[in-house]
Enzyme design. Structure first.
Site, short mmCIF file in Angstrom:
data_model
loop_
_atom_site.label_atom_id
_atom_site.label_comp_id
_atom_site.label_asym_id
_atom_site.label_seq_id
_atom_site.Cartn_x
_atom_site.Cartn_y
_atom_site.Cartn_z
N CYS A 1 12.32 -4.21 -6.26
CA CYS A 1 12.22 -3.19 -5.22
C CYS A 1 13.42 -3.28 -4.28
O CYS A 1 14.54 -3.01 -4.68
CB CYS A 1 10.89 -3.33 -4.49
N HIS B 1 6.91 -4.26 -9.24
CA HIS B 1 6.68 -5.60 -8.70
C HIS B 1 5.90 -6.48 -9.70
O HIS B 1 4.66 -6.54 -9.63
CB HIS B 1 5.86 -5.51 -7.42
N GLU C 1 5.58 -9.60 -9.55
CA GLU C 1 4.92 -10.67 -8.78
C GLU C 1 3.57 -10.22 -8.23
O GLU C 1 2.79 -11.06 -7.77
CB GLU C 1 5.85 -11.14 -7.64
#
Length: 226
Positions: A86, A195, A197
């Site tokens: 991002c 994302h 994560e």
């Protein structure tokens, strides 16, 4: 391996990145401030999402000049793993570590949802745990995720197999060729708008991000060990 999670003023996904790498993957991980001047003792760099410096000027444009970025650039040039998600992706393009730029979403609206991605290149050190053309579910959360590059750059990306992820089905932000993530030519720097994560446990909607981080630890860990 020991990873540095770079924290800029305005970062808001640094906790997610740290949690994913350390708590879920079991890797050694520490926060490093934007004004630090050394990455000594680290083997990899993780640039989290957020709104570094409030996204003034352009996303990532000010963060690119943060003190720590000279060390991040050195890491990239030495072939060590550098990953940006991002806002981290935006910073990598602003720093010249990845080609192209990120523009406002075509809809001019902020997008936040779990999105299907196709792994179009599973031969990178970031994606080797995935199957070729595997479709994975990864969250996005961005207002400026519209990847752009000129035709010459796009041809280079295709020629060198640098396009790693594309949006599957709907091109959610208008990116050229539905591009969601790319690497540099050397293959040690990867940036993506989604994302991984945030996709570490099925309880949270998807655990498809685990293979991403497992790929990093498997492939770059071997390099470090040698």
């Amino acid at each position: 391996m020991k990873f540095a999670v770079i924290v800029f003023p305005g970062s808001n996904c640094d906790l997610d990145m740290y949690w994913a790498m350390k708590e879920i993957m079991g890797a050694d991980c520490e926060y490093v401030r934007y004004d630090a001047d050394s990455l000594e003792g680290f083997d990899g760099v993780l640039l989290p999402g957020g709104f570094s410096y409030g996204d003034y000027l352009r996303c990532g444009a000010i963060a690119r000049f943060a003190n720590i970025m000279s060390e991040v650039i050195r890491f990239a040039e030495e072939g060590k793993p550098v990953f940006g998600t991002c806002n981290g992706f935006q910073i990598l393009t602003e720093a010249g570590l990845l080609p192209g730029a990120l523009r406002r979403n075509e809809s001019l609206k902020f997008i936040s949802k779990i999105t299907p991605l196709k792994v179009v290149n599973n031969q990178t050190k970031f994606t080797s745990e995935y199957a070729a053309d595997e479709v994975i579910q990864i969250p996005v959360a961005h207002g400026e995720g519209n990847y752009y590059c000129d035709e010459e750059t796009l041809a280079e990306l295709k020629k060198n197999n640098q396009i790693v992820f594309t949006y599957e089905g709907e091109n959610i932000n208008g990116s050229v060729e539905s591009i969601a993530g790319i690497t540099n030519k050397a293959g040690n720097v990867l940036g993506m708008m989604p994302h991984p994560e945030r996709a570490m446990e099925k309880l949270l909607g998807s655990d498809d991000g685990k293979k991403f981080f497992a790929s990093i630890l498997t492939n770059f860990g071997k390099v470090t060990a040698n």
